[in-house]
Design a protein around this motif. Structure first.
Motif, short mmCIF file in Angstrom:
data_model
loop_
_atom_site.label_atom_id
_atom_site.label_comp_id
_atom_site.label_asym_id
_atom_site.label_seq_id
_atom_site.Cartn_x
_atom_site.Cartn_y
_atom_site.Cartn_z
N ARG A 295 -51.13 60.33 46.48
CA ARG A 295 -50.74 59.72 47.64
C ARG A 295 -49.23 60.16 48.56
NH1 ARG A 295 -50.20 54.49 43.25
NH2 ARG A 295 -52.41 56.74 42.40
N LEU A 296 -48.34 60.23 48.07
CA LEU A 296 -46.92 61.13 48.76
C LEU A 296 -47.13 61.87 50.23
CD1 LEU A 296 -43.89 60.44 46.61
CD2 LEU A 296 -44.88 58.38 47.92
N ILE A 297 -47.91 63.12 49.26
CA ILE A 297 -48.35 64.18 50.04
C ILE A 297 -49.11 63.83 50.86
CG2 ILE A 297 -46.95 65.78 48.75
CD1 ILE A 297 -49.74 66.59 47.58
N LEU A 298 -50.07 63.04 51.01
CA LEU A 298 -50.94 63.02 51.58
C LEU A 298 -50.74 61.94 52.98
CD1 LEU A 298 -54.17 62.01 48.96
CD2 LEU A 298 -53.78 64.01 50.82
N ALA A 299 -49.77 60.91 52.60
CA ALA A 299 -49.24 60.17 53.49
C ALA A 299 -49.16 60.58 54.96
CB ALA A 299 -47.91 59.42 52.92
N ASP A 300 -48.17 62.42 54.43
CA ASP A 300 -47.73 62.52 56.03
C ASP A 300 -49.31 63.65 56.40
OD1 ASP A 300 -45.28 62.05 56.00
OD2 ASP A 300 -44.28 63.51 54.76
N ALA A 301 -49.52 63.74 56.08
CA ALA A 301 -50.73 64.81 55.83
C ALA A 301 -52.22 63.50 56.90
CB ALA A 301 -51.23 65.09 55.14
N LEU A 302 -52.11 62.63 56.23
CA LEU A 302 -53.29 61.76 56.85
C LEU A 302 -52.46 61.46 58.19
CD1 LEU A 302 -54.24 59.33 54.55
CD2 LEU A 302 -55.55 60.94 55.67
#
Length: 484
Positions: free
Chosen positions: A334-341
């Motif tokens: 979820r931490l890497i997806l936060a920036d990607a999203l």
């Protein structure tokens, strides 16, 4: 690094009995009399109780009389009323797994009806590729040629594109983490873009820092392998709206300082299945030249417990400025997806993310169904419909405001865990919701269906290629809805 089969798919109007193949596969309905070239044999086997044509039942016949093929495989299709893409896909995959244990040149599959051409073709592709990517002696041999007898020739381009995409996704998931890591994954993406006609831009650590992707970079700190972000851009409708696809790409997840036990870590090369699906799905869309625009965002990291690793109690700042208290370094996806999203939401108002995010989703839904969460009911139904038509499975989970407390933090805007045993999959969805801005967004937690721990009749152990077919259907639906 990747071993993609070179099997050729074609249709034919030849009578099944006349095709000189190594194998002839004949689908038989459980509730209908067979009228094919070996109808008498099928009736005899049924009378003796040796074949009932239940779904996935296989009966091989060697040196069969009355057909030109060297071997015959009767394939149970189950009840005709229950026939759909999922059922026919599985039946064809089971047949392929049976006949590809030895080298064969040509396999002919009698498609039970033209509308099942796509299901049979892509299902057969699923079954003719095994997981033994590093064995010195292969255990699976993809045939040189597959003939879809009675199939619809108009479906062939999609069969070929989805087959190649499925093979790519499964090879990526099955690749050992010593070979597949953020940098090499980005190289595979760039190669796929050049081969099939979409642009790929790769951001290194300095660019990620300049783009304020502090949450993603924090996850990568403990690894000797630097993080990467790969941006895939396919333009099939210049000036039109954009479908955003975001994939979690943790090429190996040790858990970081919240270290996983061995049993929980052994299959964690699969934690990039979401990114694999987005890359492979985009490749298929580009190969088919669909009239749609796609932005794919692949967040690529290793999560390792090195001396610079992210620590419990750290507070991170994501691209959109929100702060995150880290209470478990194994809740890293979820931490890497936060920036990607956050990035994707700046460029489109329609988003879907794909992530092997939580074991909690597997507890809730098992290993064959993805959890679907959304901030927009209509968009959620559109995506769910595409998944179903593709022959895959997803189930909607709630994401209303009553769950907001799951990610409440005392020291930051949010925490990266749910803080307890309950609602873990939903807590992951609530976290991601904070980074999609005003976009209509769907989160697909594919932790269960992305990787099979053991083989079954239709699946090998390892990567399944989950959601590749669904992405193609989503792109087709997105284009069709807009043009309609």
């Amino acid at each position: 690094m990747l071993n993609i089969p070179s099997t050729q798919f074609n249709t034919s109007i030849e009578a099944p009995a006349t095709v000189p193949a190594d194998w002839l596969a004949l689908g038989v309905w459980a509730d209908e009399p067979d009228t094919g070239p070996v109808a008498g044999l099928v009736s005899e086997l049924r009378e003796r109780g040796d074949f009932s044509a239940k779904h996935l039942e296989l009966v091989p016949i060697f040196n069969p009389a009355g057909v030109a093929a060297q071997r015959l495989l009767l394939v149970g299709l189950g009840q005709r009323a229950g026939a759909n893409r999922a059922a026919l896909h599985a039946a064809a995959a089971a047949a392929a797994r049976h006949v590809t244990g030895k080298k064969v040149g040509t396999v002919a599959f009698s498609v039970p009806a033209p509308e099942f051409t796509l299901a049979v073709g892509v299902g057969f592709a699923q079954g003719c590729q095994g997981p033994g990517v590093r064995k010195t002696s292969p255990t699976r041999f993809a045939p040189g040629h597959v003939l879809l007898l009675g199939g619809n020739a108009a479906d062939l381009p999609r069969v070929r594109a989805e087959a190649r995409a499925l093979w790519l996704a499964r090879e990526l998931v099955n690749a050992p983490p010593c070979d597949l890591y953020p940098e090499t994954f980005a190289v595979v993406a760039a190669d796929a873009g050049r081969a099939t006609g979409f642009d790929v831009e790769v951001w290194d650590e300095s660019r990620l820092a300049a783009e304020r992707m502090g949450s993603l970079l924090a996850v990568a700190r403990g690894s000797a392998r630097p993080a990467r972000l790969a941006l895939l851009r396919y333009t099939g409708d210049p000036g039109g709206p954009v479908l955003g696809l975001v994939g979690k790409g943790v090429t190996f997840d040790s858990g970081g300082l919240s270290l996983k036990p061995t049993d929980g870590m052994v299959d964690m090369k699969c934690d990039m299945a979401g990114a694999a699906a987005v890359l492979a799905g985009t490749q298929a869309v580009a190969e088919l030249k669909l009239p749609v625009n796609v932005l794919g965002v692949l967040a690529l990291v290793e999560n390792m417990p090195g001396g610079k690793a992210m620590m419990l109690g750290d507070v991170l700042k994501a691209r959109n400025g929100k702060t995150i208290e880290v209470l478990n370094t194994d809740a890293e996806g979820r931490l890497i997806l936060a920036d990607a999203l956050s990035f994707a939401a700046e460029h489109t108002d329609r988003l879907v993310d794909f992530a092997t995010l939580t074991g909690a989703c597997m507890v809730a839904l098992g290993t064959e169904t993805a959890g679907l969460m959304t901030n927009d009911g209509e968009w959620g139904e559109t995506v769910l419909g595409a998944v179903t038509r593709a022959g895959e499975r997803a189930w909607k989970l709630p994401l209303d405001a009553s769950y907001d407390g799951l990610i409440k933090s005392k020291v930051a805007d949010m925490r990266n865990t749910g803080g307890g045993r309950w609602g873990g999959a939903i807590a992951g969805g609530k976290f991601l919701e904070q980074f999609v801005g005003q976009a209509k967004w769907v989160h697909l937690d594919i932790a269960g269906p992305a990787f099979a721990e053991s083989e079954s009749a239709a699946l090998d152990a390892g990567g399944t290629g989950c959601m590749v077919r669904s992405i193609v259907e989503m792109a087709r639906t997105f284009s069709g809805e807009r043009s309609g």
